[in-house]
Design a protein around this motif. Structure first.
Motif, PDB file in Angstrom:
ATOM      1  N   GLU A  62       8.795  10.265   5.914  1.00  0.00           N
ATOM      2  CA  GLU A  62       9.772   9.401   5.235  1.00  0.00           C
ATOM      3  C   GLU A  62       9.747   7.983   5.809  1.00  0.00           C
ATOM      4  O   GLU A  62       9.870   7.014   5.064  1.00  0.00           O
ATOM      5  CB  GLU A  62      11.179  10.003   5.335  1.00  0.00           C
ATOM      6  CG  GLU A  62      11.333  11.267   4.501  1.00  0.00           C
ATOM      7  CD  GLU A  62      12.739  11.836   4.566  1.00  0.00           C
ATOM      8  OE1 GLU A  62      13.704  11.066   4.409  1.00  0.00           O
ATOM      9  OE2 GLU A  62      12.855  13.060   4.785  1.00  0.00           O
ATOM     10  N   PHE A  63       9.581   7.869   7.121  1.00  0.00           N
ATOM     11  CA  PHE A  63       9.470   6.534   7.726  1.00  0.00           C
ATOM     12  C   PHE A  63       8.224   5.832   7.179  1.00  0.00           C
ATOM     13  O   PHE A  63       8.277   4.662   6.817  1.00  0.00           O
ATOM     14  CB  PHE A  63       9.393   6.611   9.254  1.00  0.00           C
ATOM     15  CG  PHE A  63      10.732   6.738   9.928  1.00  0.00           C
ATOM     16  CD1 PHE A  63      11.639   5.694   9.905  1.00  0.00           C
ATOM     17  CD2 PHE A  63      11.089   7.901  10.579  1.00  0.00           C
ATOM     18  CE1 PHE A  63      12.873   5.799  10.525  1.00  0.00           C
ATOM     19  CE2 PHE A  63      12.321   8.018  11.197  1.00  0.00           C
ATOM     20  CZ  PHE A  63      13.220   6.972  11.175  1.00  0.00           C
ATOM     21  N   LYS A  64       7.121   6.546   7.119  1.00  0.00           N
ATOM     22  CA  LYS A  64       5.882   5.940   6.630  1.00  0.00           C
ATOM     23  C   LYS A  64       6.021   5.535   5.167  1.00  0.00           C
ATOM     24  O   LYS A  64       5.506   4.499   4.753  1.00  0.00           O
ATOM     25  CB  LYS A  64       4.710   6.875   6.877  1.00  0.00           C
ATOM     26  CG  LYS A  64       4.477   6.994   8.386  1.00  0.00           C
ATOM     27  CD  LYS A  64       3.235   7.703   8.785  1.00  0.00           C
ATOM     28  CE  LYS A  64       3.182   7.645  10.315  1.00  0.00           C
ATOM     29  NZ  LYS A  64       2.041   8.230  10.890  1.00  0.00           N
ATOM     30  N   ALA A  65       6.761   6.335   4.385  1.00  0.00           N
ATOM     31  CA  ALA A  65       6.996   6.008   2.973  1.00  0.00           C
ATOM     32  C   ALA A  65       7.833   4.737   2.830  1.00  0.00           C
ATOM     33  O   ALA A  65       7.758   4.051   1.811  1.00  0.00           O
ATOM     34  CB  ALA A  65       7.685   7.174   2.274  1.00  0.00           C
ATOM     35  N   LYS A  66       8.609   4.405   3.877  1.00  0.00           N
ATOM     36  CA  LYS A  66       9.419   3.187   3.864  1.00  0.00           C
ATOM     37  C   LYS A  66       8.682   2.000   4.477  1.00  0.00           C
ATOM     38  O   LYS A  66       9.283   0.978   4.777  1.00  0.00           O
ATOM     39  CB  LYS A  66      10.745   3.424   4.594  1.00  0.00           C
ATOM     40  CG  LYS A  66      11.704   4.278   3.795  1.00  0.00           C
ATOM     41  CD  LYS A  66      13.122   3.984   4.202  1.00  0.00           C
ATOM     42  CE  LYS A  66      14.071   4.683   3.259  1.00  0.00           C
ATOM     43  NZ  LYS A  66      15.333   3.986   3.158  1.00  0.00           N
ATOM     44  N   GLY A  67       7.377   2.135   4.687  1.00  0.00           N
ATOM     45  CA  GLY A  67       6.579   1.022   5.169  1.00  0.00           C
ATOM     46  C   GLY A  67       6.407   0.931   6.666  1.00  0.00           C
ATOM     47  O   GLY A  67       5.889  -0.064   7.182  1.00  0.00           O
ATOM     48  N   VAL A  68       6.814   1.954   7.398  1.00  0.00           N
ATOM     49  CA  VAL A  68       6.636   1.963   8.854  1.00  0.00           C
ATOM     50  C   VAL A  68       5.194   2.345   9.157  1.00  0.00           C
ATOM     51  O   VAL A  68       4.694   3.373   8.703  1.00  0.00           O
ATOM     52  CB  VAL A  68       7.629   2.937   9.524  1.00  0.00           C
ATOM     53  CG1 VAL A  68       7.327   3.091  11.002  1.00  0.00           C
ATOM     54  CG2 VAL A  68       9.066   2.460   9.303  1.00  0.00           C
ATOM     55  N   ASP A  69       4.515   1.488   9.922  1.00  0.00           N
ATOM     56  CA  ASP A  69       3.112   1.716  10.276  1.00  0.00           C
ATOM     57  C   ASP A  69       2.946   2.622  11.487  1.00  0.00           C
ATOM     58  O   ASP A  69       1.933   3.306  11.629  1.00  0.00           O
ATOM     59  CB  ASP A  69       2.423   0.376  10.592  1.00  0.00           C
ATOM     60  CG  ASP A  69       2.448  -0.573   9.416  1.00  0.00           C
ATOM     61  OD1 ASP A  69       1.921  -0.199   8.351  1.00  0.00           O
ATOM     62  OD2 ASP A  69       3.020  -1.679   9.556  1.00  0.00           O
ATOM     63  N   LEU A  70       3.932   2.592  12.385  1.00  0.00           N
ATOM     64  CA  LEU A  70       3.799   3.294  13.651  1.00  0.00           C
ATOM     65  C   LEU A  70       5.171   3.740  14.129  1.00  0.00           C
ATOM     66  O   LEU A  70       6.126   2.949  14.100  1.00  0.00           O
ATOM     67  CB  LEU A  70       3.161   2.359  14.690  1.00  0.00           C
ATOM     68  CG  LEU A  70       3.073   2.826  16.138  1.00  0.00           C
ATOM     69  CD1 LEU A  70       2.164   4.042  16.267  1.00  0.00           C
ATOM     70  CD2 LEU A  70       2.573   1.695  17.018  1.00  0.00           C
ATOM     71  N   ILE A  71       5.258   4.991  14.560  1.00  0.00           N
ATOM     72  CA  ILE A  71       6.457   5.522  15.218  1.00  0.00           C
ATOM     73  C   ILE A  71       6.038   5.827  16.641  1.00  0.00           C
ATOM     74  O   ILE A  71       5.071   6.570  16.867  1.00  0.00           O
ATOM     75  CB  ILE A  71       6.974   6.796  14.543  1.00  0.00           C
ATOM     76  CG1 ILE A  71       7.237   6.561  13.057  1.00  0.00           C
ATOM     77  CG2 ILE A  71       8.243   7.294  15.244  1.00  0.00           C
ATOM     78  CD1 ILE A  71       7.404   7.834  12.258  1.00  0.00           C
ATOM     79  N   ALA A  72       6.739   5.255  17.595  1.00  0.00           N
ATOM     80  CA  ALA A  72       6.376   5.439  18.998  1.00  0.00           C
ATOM     81  C   ALA A  72       7.584   5.850  19.815  1.00  0.00           C
ATOM     82  O   ALA A  72       8.693   5.370  19.604  1.00  0.00           O
ATOM     83  CB  ALA A  72       5.771   4.153  19.560  1.00  0.00           C
ATOM     84  N   CYS A  73       7.335   6.733  20.752  1.00  0.00           N
ATOM     85  CA  CYS A  73       8.353   7.181  21.706  1.00  0.00           C
ATOM     86  C   CYS A  73       7.929   6.674  23.075  1.00  0.00           C
ATOM     87  O   CYS A  73       6.767   6.781  23.464  1.00  0.00           O
ATOM     88  CB  CYS A  73       8.417   8.702  21.708  1.00  0.00           C
ATOM     89  SG  CYS A  73       9.538   9.398  22.951  1.00  0.00           S
TER      90      CYS A  73
END
Length: 157
Positions: A62-73
């Motif tokens: 869902e984040f990627k569908a909203k245009g997020v390229d990278l999720i990082a922890c």
């Protein structure tokens, strides 16, 4: 403390990949990307393992569908621990970054001293970064877990 509208400070974060250790310059890593970055006080700790990290794993598409390229922890742990934690949590869609000496947390002004728990650690937070500039910053108060959840960040996008 860093604020929305500000650029991330220069810093290096580590990642253990299948090809070995990689030291990422934060400025280069996040350049030209929309990034969701969240920080936890410690890998394998209860709230972090049971709720914080899993929320971002579940919502990754869902984040990627909203245009997020990278999720990082990111956490003040070493890259070996972060890799093992990511594998244990099936977090293959996330980049697991180590802030081993807390220099990134300190540069952001988001460090805390947990004394006997682990020393200097990162506060729990989530931020959205657009081409190196913070566009959303949700820092938890004390031991709460409300504003840095994956759902709270998703609602703000």
């Amino acid at each position: 403390m860093i604020a929305t509208g500000q650029s991330l400070p220069k810093a290096t974060l580590s990642q253990l990949t299948k090809d070995g250790m990689v030291n990422h310059d934060v400025t280069e890593l996040f350049a030209g990307k929309k990034v969701v970055l969240f920080a936890v006080p410690g890998a394998f700790t209860p709230t972090c393992s049971e709720a914080h990290l899993p929320g971002f794993v579940v919502l990754a598409d869902e984040f990627k569908a909203k245009g997020v390229d990278l999720i990082a922890c990111v956490s003040v742990n070493d890259a070996f621990v972060m890799k093992a934690w990511g594998e244990a949590q099936n977090a293959s869609e996330l980049m697991m970054l180590a802030d081993g000496d807390a220099s990134f947390a300190k540069a952001l002004g988001l460090e805390m001293d947990t004394a006997g728990f682990g020393g200097v650690r990162s506060q729990r937070y989530a931020m959205v970064i657009d081409n190196g500039v913070v566009t959303l910053l949700n820092v938890e108060e004390g031991k709460s877990f409300e504003v840095s959840t994956a759902e709270a960040v998703m609602a703000a996008l």
